[in-house]
Design a protein around this motif. Structure first.
Motif, PDB file in Angstrom:
ATOM      1  N   GLU A 197       0.829  -1.201   0.000  1.00  0.00           N
ATOM      2  CA  GLU A 197       0.000   0.000   0.000  1.00  0.00           C
ATOM      3  C   GLU A 197       0.869   1.259   0.000  1.00  0.00           C
ATOM      4  OE1 GLU A 197      -2.362  -3.388   1.294  1.00  0.00           O
ATOM      5  OE2 GLU A 197      -0.477  -2.578   2.097  1.00  0.00           O
ATOM      6  N   ASP A 198       1.963   1.223   0.755  1.00  0.00           N
ATOM      7  CA  ASP A 198       2.884   2.367   0.781  1.00  0.00           C
ATOM      8  C   ASP A 198       3.468   2.629  -0.609  1.00  0.00           C
ATOM      9  OD1 ASP A 198       2.604   2.648   3.560  1.00  0.00           O
ATOM     10  OD2 ASP A 198       4.258   1.271   3.966  1.00  0.00           O
ATOM     11  N   ILE A 199       3.880   1.551  -1.258  1.00  0.00           N
ATOM     12  CA  ILE A 199       4.512   1.695  -2.575  1.00  0.00           C
ATOM     13  C   ILE A 199       3.511   2.241  -3.590  1.00  0.00           C
ATOM     14  CG2 ILE A 199       5.637   0.441  -4.462  1.00  0.00           C
ATOM     15  CD1 ILE A 199       6.701  -1.511  -2.301  1.00  0.00           C
ATOM     16  N   LEU A 200       2.285   1.728  -3.541  1.00  0.00           N
ATOM     17  CA  LEU A 200       1.262   2.177  -4.486  1.00  0.00           C
ATOM     18  C   LEU A 200       0.836   3.618  -4.226  1.00  0.00           C
ATOM     19  CD1 LEU A 200      -0.981  -1.017  -4.631  1.00  0.00           C
ATOM     20  CD2 LEU A 200       0.421  -0.102  -6.483  1.00  0.00           C
ATOM     21  N   ALA A 201       0.904   4.040  -2.968  1.00  0.00           N
ATOM     22  CA  ALA A 201       0.458   5.391  -2.616  1.00  0.00           C
ATOM     23  C   ALA A 201       1.488   6.452  -2.966  1.00  0.00           C
ATOM     24  CB  ALA A 201       0.138   5.456  -1.121  1.00  0.00           C
ATOM     25  N   THR A 202       2.700   6.049  -3.261  1.00  0.00           N
ATOM     26  CA  THR A 202       3.763   7.003  -3.581  1.00  0.00           C
ATOM     27  C   THR A 202       3.663   7.393  -5.055  1.00  0.00           C
ATOM     28  OG1 THR A 202       5.219   6.031  -1.923  1.00  0.00           O
ATOM     29  CG2 THR A 202       6.247   7.387  -3.623  1.00  0.00           C
ATOM     30  N   LYS A 203       3.589   8.688  -5.281  1.00  0.00           N
ATOM     31  CA  LYS A 203       3.495   9.179  -6.648  1.00  0.00           C
ATOM     32  C   LYS A 203       4.837   9.020  -7.357  1.00  0.00           C
ATOM     33  CE  LYS A 203       2.194  13.276  -9.338  1.00  0.00           C
ATOM     34  NZ  LYS A 203       1.787  14.707  -9.283  1.00  0.00           N
ATOM     35  N   VAL A 204       4.793   8.519  -8.586  1.00  0.00           N
ATOM     36  CA  VAL A 204       6.020   8.402  -9.378  1.00  0.00           C
ATOM     37  C   VAL A 204       6.532   9.813  -9.673  1.00  0.00           C
ATOM     38  CG1 VAL A 204       7.034   7.614 -11.535  1.00  0.00           C
ATOM     39  CG2 VAL A 204       5.288   6.229 -10.414  1.00  0.00           C
ATOM     40  N   PRO A 205       7.760  10.133  -9.270  1.00  0.00           N
ATOM     41  CA  PRO A 205       8.280  11.485  -9.526  1.00  0.00           C
ATOM     42  C   PRO A 205       8.352  11.780 -11.027  1.00  0.00           C
ATOM     43  CG  PRO A 205       9.639  10.326  -7.913  1.00  0.00           C
ATOM     44  CD  PRO A 205       8.709   9.309  -8.502  1.00  0.00           C
ATOM     45  N   GLU A 206       7.841  12.928 -11.424  1.00  0.00           N
ATOM     46  CA  GLU A 206       7.874  13.305 -12.836  1.00  0.00           C
ATOM     47  C   GLU A 206       9.298  13.423 -13.362  1.00  0.00           C
ATOM     48  OE1 GLU A 206       5.557  16.777 -13.523  1.00  0.00           O
ATOM     49  OE2 GLU A 206       3.688  15.914 -12.755  1.00  0.00           O
ATOM     50  N   GLU A 207      10.242  13.793 -12.479  1.00  0.00           N
ATOM     51  CA  GLU A 207      11.623  13.981 -12.919  1.00  0.00           C
ATOM     52  C   GLU A 207      12.297  12.661 -13.294  1.00  0.00           C
ATOM     53  OE1 GLU A 207      13.633  15.942  -9.760  1.00  0.00           O
ATOM     54  OE2 GLU A 207      13.180  14.389  -8.291  1.00  0.00           O
ATOM     55  N   ASN A 208      11.758  11.527 -12.844  1.00  0.00           N
ATOM     56  CA  ASN A 208      12.373  10.247 -13.204  1.00  0.00           C
ATOM     57  C   ASN A 208      12.299   9.998 -14.703  1.00  0.00           C
ATOM     58  OD1 ASN A 208      12.706  10.030 -10.484  1.00  0.00           O
ATOM     59  ND2 ASN A 208      11.753   8.021 -10.270  1.00  0.00           N
ATOM     60  N   ARG A 209      11.184  10.366 -15.305  1.00  0.00           N
ATOM     61  CA  ARG A 209      11.044  10.230 -16.757  1.00  0.00           C
ATOM     62  C   ARG A 209      12.053  11.128 -17.467  1.00  0.00           C
ATOM     63  NH1 ARG A 209       7.987  12.784 -20.920  1.00  0.00           N
ATOM     64  NH2 ARG A 209       7.146  11.332 -22.502  1.00  0.00           N
ATOM     65  N   ALA A 210      12.217  12.346 -16.965  1.00  0.00           N
ATOM     66  CA  ALA A 210      13.161  13.283 -17.576  1.00  0.00           C
ATOM     67  C   ALA A 210      14.586  12.770 -17.463  1.00  0.00           C
ATOM     68  CB  ALA A 210      13.031  14.652 -16.916  1.00  0.00           C
ATOM     69  N   VAL A 211      14.931  12.182 -16.325  1.00  0.00           N
ATOM     70  CA  VAL A 211      16.280  11.641 -16.146  1.00  0.00           C
ATOM     71  C   VAL A 211      16.488  10.422 -17.036  1.00  0.00           C
ATOM     72  CG1 VAL A 211      17.840  10.552 -14.497  1.00  0.00           C
ATOM     73  CG2 VAL A 211      16.559  12.586 -13.837  1.00  0.00           C
ATOM     74  N   MET A 212      15.465   9.600 -17.170  1.00  0.00           N
ATOM     75  CA  MET A 212      15.570   8.452 -18.071  1.00  0.00           C
ATOM     76  C   MET A 212      15.844   8.937 -19.490  1.00  0.00           C
ATOM     77  SD  MET A 212      15.297   5.063 -17.802  1.00  0.00           S
ATOM     78  CE  MET A 212      16.740   5.001 -18.840  1.00  0.00           C
ATOM     79  N   PHE A 213      15.180  10.004 -19.904  1.00  0.00           N
ATOM     80  CA  PHE A 213      15.420  10.591 -21.228  1.00  0.00           C
ATOM     81  C   PHE A 213      16.859  11.083 -21.345  1.00  0.00           C
ATOM     82  CE2 PHE A 213      11.275  11.738 -23.565  1.00  0.00           C
ATOM     83  CZ  PHE A 213      10.614  10.619 -23.085  1.00  0.00           C
ATOM     84  N   ARG A 214      17.368  11.746 -20.303  1.00  0.00           N
ATOM     85  CA  ARG A 214      18.738  12.273 -20.360  1.00  0.00           C
ATOM     86  C   ARG A 214      19.761  11.148 -20.493  1.00  0.00           C
ATOM     87  NH1 ARG A 214      16.852  15.883 -16.058  1.00  0.00           N
ATOM     88  NH2 ARG A 214      16.337  17.879 -17.013  1.00  0.00           N
ATOM     89  N   ILE A 215      19.530  10.060 -19.784  1.00  0.00           N
ATOM     90  CA  ILE A 215      20.442   8.921 -19.869  1.00  0.00           C
ATOM     91  C   ILE A 215      20.440   8.333 -21.274  1.00  0.00           C
ATOM     92  CG2 ILE A 215      20.817   6.546 -19.080  1.00  0.00           C
ATOM     93  CD1 ILE A 215      19.846   7.497 -16.298  1.00  0.00           C
ATOM     94  N   LEU A 216      19.258   8.165 -21.836  1.00  0.00           N
ATOM     95  CA  LEU A 216      19.171   7.586 -23.188  1.00  0.00           C
ATOM     96  C   LEU A 216      19.708   8.561 -24.240  1.00  0.00           C
ATOM     97  CD1 LEU A 216      15.661   5.929 -22.785  1.00  0.00           C
ATOM     98  CD2 LEU A 216      17.877   4.768 -22.835  1.00  0.00           C
ATOM     99  N   ASP A 217      19.493   9.853 -24.032  1.00  0.00           N
ATOM    100  CA  ASP A 217      20.103  10.841 -24.936  1.00  0.00           C
ATOM    101  C   ASP A 217      21.614  10.724 -24.908  1.00  0.00           C
ATOM    102  OD1 ASP A 217      17.675  11.926 -25.751  1.00  0.00           O
ATOM    103  OD2 ASP A 217      17.716  13.552 -24.285  1.00  0.00           O
ATOM    104  N   TYR A 218      22.167  10.575 -23.727  1.00  0.00           N
ATOM    105  CA  TYR A 218      23.616  10.457 -23.559  1.00  0.00           C
ATOM    106  C   TYR A 218      24.153   9.228 -24.284  1.00  0.00           C
ATOM    107  CZ  TYR A 218      28.067   9.722 -21.087  1.00  0.00           C
ATOM    108  OH  TYR A 218      29.391   9.507 -20.787  1.00  0.00           O
ATOM    109  N   LEU A 219      23.440   8.109 -24.135  1.00  0.00           N
ATOM    110  CA  LEU A 219      23.886   6.874 -24.768  1.00  0.00           C
ATOM    111  C   LEU A 219      23.792   6.925 -26.287  1.00  0.00           C
ATOM    112  CD1 LEU A 219      22.286   4.218 -22.374  1.00  0.00           C
ATOM    113  CD2 LEU A 219      24.713   4.782 -22.592  1.00  0.00           C
ATOM    114  N   SER A 220      22.842   7.685 -26.804  1.00  0.00           N
ATOM    115  CA  SER A 220      22.600   7.676 -28.256  1.00  0.00           C
ATOM    116  C   SER A 220      23.355   8.770 -28.990  1.00  0.00           C
ATOM    117  CB  SER A 220      21.097   7.840 -28.523  1.00  0.00           C
ATOM    118  OG  SER A 220      20.610   9.092 -28.040  1.00  0.00           O
ATOM    119  N   GLN A 221      24.128   9.573 -28.297  1.00  0.00           N
ATOM    120  CA  GLN A 221      24.871  10.654 -28.945  1.00  0.00           C
ATOM    121  C   GLN A 221      25.926  10.093 -29.901  1.00  0.00           C
ATOM    122  OE1 GLN A 221      26.540  13.105 -25.850  1.00  0.00           O
ATOM    123  NE2 GLN A 221      24.562  13.924 -25.229  1.00  0.00           N
TER     124      GLN A 221
END
Length: 221
Positions: free
Chosen positions: A197-221
């Motif tokens: 219940e604790d895990i489900l109640a925690t909102k996924v941080p919006e910045e995690n998606r942005a960081v995932m994008f930055r990592i993949l951008d870095y790898l694909s350069q």
């Protein structure tokens, strides 16, 4: 670009990695080697994404060994590789390093702290989803990228083409729900002491998606 995704359990999908691929008009091919035994070839892989799963790189299973042969070919070719959890462990083991029990089992939400600024634009501390009790060793020549309060080895970056994370930035809210409702029996015993219940109640941080994008951008350069 053709992105080949290795998915190792139905409830741990690529999440926001698919969003990034769609934004950049990349083609995604998802393989399920645990079920079908098929893997892509190195020649047809422009980027490899290795997702998490309940297995260990130490398991004596043919498809797990075959994955490492593919990873070795791609490492030799400097092909971009991203690994999450088991995926990061597979990369480290392919490079000759042990995968061992972590100092603590971590299941749930907990902060990770940035240890290297080699990838620009990543915040110093982020809330990440943890779902593991094993740990990779950071390979020689790689930089430690993240640590948590309980486990030092939480992420590494090797050159400009390999990133491995022990935790998960990629899940979107529906992915988290899928992980919890199917794998909730794995939660007890975690040092984080969170319930499903604790895990489900925690909102996924919006910045995690942005960081995932930055990592993949870095790898694909």
């Amino acid at each position: 670009m053709r992105i080949n995704v290795l998915q190792h359990t139905p409830n741990e999908g690529p999440g926001s990695i698919l969003d990034w691929a769609e934004v950049h008009n990349h083609e995604v091919y998802t393989y399920h080697p645990y079920q079908f035994g098929h893997l892509p070839t190195a020649d047809e892989t422009d980027m490899l994404v290795i997702l998490g799963g309940p297995m260990s790189p130490n398991d004596d299973i043919d498809w797990i060994k075959a994955e490492r042969k593919l990873i070795k070919e791609l490492l030799d070719n400097n092909t971009p590789i991203f690994g999450a959890c088991y995926g990061a462990q597979q990369i480290s083991k392919t490079l000759g390093y042990p995968v061992t029990k972590a100092p603590a089992k971590e299941v749930g939400w907990a902060p990770v702290h940035l240890q290297s600024h080699v990838i620009p634009g990543i915040p110093e501390t982020l809330q990440a989803l943890h779902w593991h009790e094993e740990m990779f060793e950071v390979p020689d020549g790689a930089e430690l990228l993240f640590s948590s309060d309980a486990v030092k080895n939480q992420g590494f970056v090797l050159g400009h083409h390999v990133v491995g994370l022990q935790f998960h930035f990629e899940p979107k809210p529906n992915n988290v729900r899928e992980m919890v409702v199917n794998d909730f029996n794995y939660i007890p015993g975690s040092i984080l002491k969170q319930t499903k219940e604790d895990i489900l109640a925690t909102k996924v941080p919006e910045e995690n998606r942005a960081v995932m994008f930055r990592i993949l951008d870095y790898l694909s350069q």
